[in-house]
Design a protein around this motif. Structure first.
Motif, mmCIF file in Angstrom:
data_model
loop_
_atom_site.group_PDB
_atom_site.id
_atom_site.type_symbol
_atom_site.label_atom_id
_atom_site.label_comp_id
_atom_site.label_asym_id
_atom_site.label_seq_id
_atom_site.Cartn_x
_atom_site.Cartn_y
_atom_site.Cartn_z
ATOM 1 N N ASN A 1 -94.592 -35.471 -74.660
ATOM 2 C CA ASN A 1 -94.951 -34.058 -74.692
ATOM 3 C C ASN A 1 -96.432 -33.813 -74.928
ATOM 4 O OD1 ASN A 1 -94.975 -35.026 -77.276
ATOM 5 N ND2 ASN A 1 -93.915 -33.296 -78.196
ATOM 6 N N LEU A 2 -97.278 -34.803 -74.596
ATOM 7 C CA LEU A 2 -98.714 -34.602 -74.771
ATOM 8 C C LEU A 2 -99.284 -33.656 -73.725
ATOM 9 C CD1 LEU A 2 -100.103 -38.138 -75.721
ATOM 10 C CD2 LEU A 2 -99.802 -36.157 -77.198
ATOM 11 N N TRP A 3 -98.650 -33.591 -72.561
ATOM 12 C CA TRP A 3 -99.148 -32.761 -71.471
ATOM 13 C C TRP A 3 -98.049 -31.825 -70.999
ATOM 14 C CZ3 TRP A 3 -104.245 -33.079 -69.959
ATOM 15 C CH2 TRP A 3 -104.956 -34.181 -70.449
ATOM 16 N N SER A 4 -98.444 -30.624 -70.622
ATOM 17 C CA SER A 4 -97.517 -29.642 -70.073
ATOM 18 C C SER A 4 -98.056 -29.152 -68.737
ATOM 19 C CB SER A 4 -97.341 -28.453 -71.023
ATOM 20 O OG SER A 4 -96.787 -28.875 -72.251
ATOM 21 N N LYS A 5 -97.150 -28.897 -67.810
ATOM 22 C CA LYS A 5 -97.547 -28.440 -66.488
ATOM 23 C C LYS A 5 -97.344 -26.936 -66.384
ATOM 24 C CE LYS A 5 -96.690 -29.289 -61.565
ATOM 25 N NZ LYS A 5 -95.889 -30.056 -60.583
ATOM 26 N N CYS A 6 -98.384 -26.247 -65.942
ATOM 27 C CA CYS A 6 -98.295 -24.800 -65.763
ATOM 28 C C CYS A 6 -97.350 -24.482 -64.612
ATOM 29 C CB CYS A 6 -99.680 -24.207 -65.499
ATOM 30 S SG CYS A 6 -99.662 -22.430 -65.156
ATOM 31 N N ASP A 7 -96.389 -23.589 -64.854
ATOM 32 C CA ASP A 7 -95.431 -23.226 -63.822
ATOM 33 C C ASP A 7 -96.070 -22.441 -62.685
ATOM 34 O OD1 ASP A 7 -93.487 -24.379 -65.407
ATOM 35 O OD2 ASP A 7 -93.031 -22.507 -66.444
ATOM 36 N N LEU B 1 -101.942 -29.451 -68.692
ATOM 37 C CA LEU B 1 -102.641 -28.927 -69.859
ATOM 38 C C LEU B 1 -102.333 -29.785 -71.077
ATOM 39 C CD1 LEU B 1 -101.639 -25.209 -69.225
ATOM 40 C CD2 LEU B 1 -103.852 -26.243 -68.700
ATOM 41 N N PHE B 2 -103.378 -30.159 -71.812
ATOM 42 C CA PHE B 2 -103.210 -30.952 -73.027
ATOM 43 C C PHE B 2 -102.553 -30.092 -74.094
ATOM 44 C CE2 PHE B 2 -105.106 -33.131 -76.862
ATOM 45 C CZ PHE B 2 -104.316 -34.264 -76.748
ATOM 46 N N HIS B 3 -101.611 -30.669 -74.831
ATOM 47 C CA HIS B 3 -100.754 -29.866 -75.710
ATOM 48 C C HIS B 3 -101.539 -29.157 -76.813
ATOM 49 C CE1 HIS B 3 -100.396 -32.573 -79.374
ATOM 50 N NE2 HIS B 3 -101.055 -33.330 -78.529
ATOM 51 N N ARG B 4 -102.564 -29.801 -77.368
ATOM 52 C CA ARG B 4 -103.334 -29.143 -78.429
ATOM 53 C C ARG B 4 -104.119 -27.957 -77.887
ATOM 54 N NH1 ARG B 4 -105.839 -34.258 -81.900
ATOM 55 N NH2 ARG B 4 -103.812 -35.062 -82.658
ATOM 56 N N GLU B 5 -104.712 -28.144 -76.736
ATOM 57 C CA GLU B 5 -105.465 -27.051 -76.116
ATOM 58 C C GLU B 5 -104.539 -25.892 -75.768
ATOM 59 O OE1 GLU B 5 -108.507 -26.381 -72.294
ATOM 60 O OE2 GLU B 5 -107.507 -28.316 -72.632
ATOM 61 N N LEU B 6 -103.327 -26.219 -75.324
ATOM 62 C CA LEU B 6 -102.361 -25.173 -74.977
ATOM 63 C C LEU B 6 -101.902 -24.419 -76.220
ATOM 64 C CD1 LEU B 6 -100.800 -23.958 -72.595
ATOM 65 C CD2 LEU B 6 -98.988 -25.630 -73.039
ATOM 66 N N GLU B 7 -101.665 -25.121 -77.317
ATOM 67 C CA GLU B 7 -101.235 -24.471 -78.559
ATOM 68 C C GLU B 7 -102.331 -23.561 -79.106
ATOM 69 O OE1 GLU B 7 -100.052 -27.499 -81.257
ATOM 70 O OE2 GLU B 7 -98.261 -28.072 -80.105
ATOM 71 N N GLU B 8 -103.578 -24.016 -79.041
ATOM 72 C CA GLU B 8 -104.681 -23.192 -79.534
ATOM 73 C C GLU B 8 -104.833 -21.911 -78.713
ATOM 74 O OE1 GLU B 8 -108.074 -25.719 -79.423
ATOM 75 O OE2 GLU B 8 -107.448 -26.929 -81.161
ATOM 76 N N ASN B 9 -104.431 -21.957 -77.456
ATOM 77 C CA ASN B 9 -104.518 -20.779 -76.588
ATOM 78 C C ASN B 9 -103.197 -20.001 -76.542
ATOM 79 O OD1 ASN B 9 -106.422 -19.350 -74.984
ATOM 80 N ND2 ASN B 9 -105.349 -19.977 -73.135
ATOM 81 N N ASN C 1 -100.112 -20.878 -75.903
ATOM 82 C CA ASN C 1 -99.262 -21.193 -74.745
ATOM 83 C C ASN C 1 -99.602 -20.341 -73.523
ATOM 84 O OD1 ASN C 1 -98.009 -22.980 -76.458
ATOM 85 N ND2 ASN C 1 -95.950 -22.424 -75.845
ATOM 86 N N VAL C 2 -100.870 -20.039 -73.363
ATOM 87 C CA VAL C 2 -101.363 -19.348 -72.173
ATOM 88 C C VAL C 2 -102.218 -20.342 -71.389
ATOM 89 C CG1 VAL C 2 -102.741 -17.440 -71.276
ATOM 90 C CG2 VAL C 2 -101.344 -17.117 -73.331
ATOM 91 N N CYS C 3 -101.942 -20.479 -70.109
ATOM 92 C CA CYS C 3 -102.671 -21.445 -69.286
ATOM 93 C C CYS C 3 -104.162 -21.132 -69.297
ATOM 94 C CB CYS C 3 -102.127 -21.414 -67.857
ATOM 95 S SG CYS C 3 -102.998 -22.519 -66.730
ATOM 96 N N THR C 4 -104.968 -22.117 -69.613
ATOM 97 C CA THR C 4 -106.413 -21.935 -69.661
ATOM 98 C C THR C 4 -107.033 -21.878 -68.269
ATOM 99 O OG1 THR C 4 -106.671 -24.344 -69.864
ATOM 100 C CG2 THR C 4 -106.615 -23.062 -71.906
ATOM 101 N N HIS C 5 -106.267 -22.216 -67.244
ATOM 102 C CA HIS C 5 -106.798 -22.243 -65.879
ATOM 103 C C HIS C 5 -106.520 -20.933 -65.132
ATOM 104 C CE1 HIS C 5 -106.839 -23.444 -61.540
ATOM 105 N NE2 HIS C 5 -107.958 -24.026 -61.932
ATOM 106 N N CYS C 6 -105.266 -20.453 -65.208
ATOM 107 C CA CYS C 6 -104.900 -19.251 -64.445
ATOM 108 C C CYS C 6 -104.452 -18.085 -65.314
ATOM 109 C CB CYS C 6 -103.801 -19.581 -63.438
ATOM 110 S SG CYS C 6 -102.199 -19.973 -64.192
#
Length: 323
Positions: free
Chosen positions: A25-31, A37-45, A47-52
């Motif tokens: 679960n280190l990486w998650s794929k944006c639907d 997306l790296f899990h820590r970066e995703l949690e800090e945001n 759970n909002v995709c930092t790309h789209c």
């Protein structure tokens, strides 16, 4: 069997087949855009995709932690209803489904009720947990809303509800549908007390939840691209046999057609709620971050205003005229 088979071969296999155990679960794929997306970066945001900017699912407890100041809140106790009052069974017993949902979500049922402060603004917040049987509305959810409304009236605090549900819980039958009028009465309690009732609709909000407390807010806010409906678009298309408009029943579509007041990204939701609550409660505007120091130009004027006024000098007596 000899020492080569028993010792040497296992040793060599262990040396050459070693691999580092990496969590899955280190990486998650944006639907939406497919970005990894790296899990820590995703949690800090949140759970909002930092790309789209796509808003992914977030747990109720994580949402409350991000909403309240310092992540601190007090969870309110909810009266527990009868477990499996209809003795319902489909492919599994209802009790078994409840146990599985509690294990997977880590929550007692599909709604959490908490009290705390949002930018130093006291509030009662009820938040649905979609991971618990798709956030379905059962007797526990009805009890949770009534407990939240009673606490809001008791403490004279506004009530904020985050909705995320697939509708009523079929395993409780008519008892689940009874939560629609019960929740409506709870909302009326808050409004009769002159307190704000604010609803934040998240993806998805459907069925009996949409037909009751989800659409009764004084202010209706939604997250971007959230599906908000009673019957889903696929059911409507099959019924009317027509192609629906682009983005039908999504948050932006409902905003354009007057069903919502705001569409607010998750990262700005805390500030938005604090602003609206303070406005409706007649409180001064909150300050985000440290209070700024007075400008240098204002300091002399402030010092002058702080000094006591000096007594006016006595006028000199006119000199006597010479004869």
């Amino acid at each position: 069997m000899n020492w080569i088979t028993n010792y040497v071969r296992p040793t060599l296999n262990s040396l050459f087949s070693r691999r580092t155990d990496v969590p899955e679960n280190l990486w998650s794929k944006c639907d939406e855009c497919g970005t990894m997306l790296f899990h820590r970066e995703l949690e800090e945001n949140l759970n909002v995709c930092t790309h789209c900017g796509h808003h992914m699912a977030i747990t109720a407890r994580a949402r409350l932690t991000a909403l309240f100041d310092g992540g601190q809140f007090a969870e309110l106790k909810v009266p527990e209803p009868l477990v499996d009052p209809l003795h319902f069974r489909d492919q599994k017993k209802y009790t078994d489904r409840l146990k599985a949902a509690q294990k997977s979500s880590g929550e007692k049922d599909a709604m959490l009720v908490a009290e705390g402060e949002i930018f130093e603004t006291p509030a009662i917040v009820a938040c649905q947990e979609f991971k618990f049987m798709a956030g379905s509305m059962g007797m526990y959810v009805g009890n949770a809303l009534i407990a939240a409304a009673q606490r809001a009236v008791e403490t004279k605090r506004p009530l904020v509800v985050f909705t995320a549900a697939g509708g009523a819980r079929m395993q409780e039958g008519i008892l689940s549908l009874m939560q629609m009028p019960r929740s409506t009465v709870a909302v009326d309690m808050v409004k009769e007390a002159g307190l704000p009732y604010i609803v934040v609709l998240t993806n998805p909000t459907t069925g009996g939840v949409t037909a009751s407390y989800a659409m009764l807010g004084d202010v209706q806010i939604a997250e971007p691209n959230a599906l908000i409906c009673f019957a889903g678009p696929r059911v409507i298309e099959q019924t009317i046999r027509e192609k629906l408009p682009e983005g039908f029943q999504r948050a932006e579509y409902l905003l354009d057609h007057g069903m919502l007041d705001r569409v607010t990204p998750r990262g700005k939701m805390k500030e938005e709620l604090a602003t609206i609550i303070r406005m409706l409660m007649g409180l001064p505007q909150h300050v985000v971050g440290p209070v700024p120091a007075p400008a240098p130009a204002e300091a002399p004027a402030a010092e002058a205003a702080a000094k006591p006024a000096e007594k006016p000098a006595k006028a000199a007596k006119p000199a006597p005229e010479k004869k």
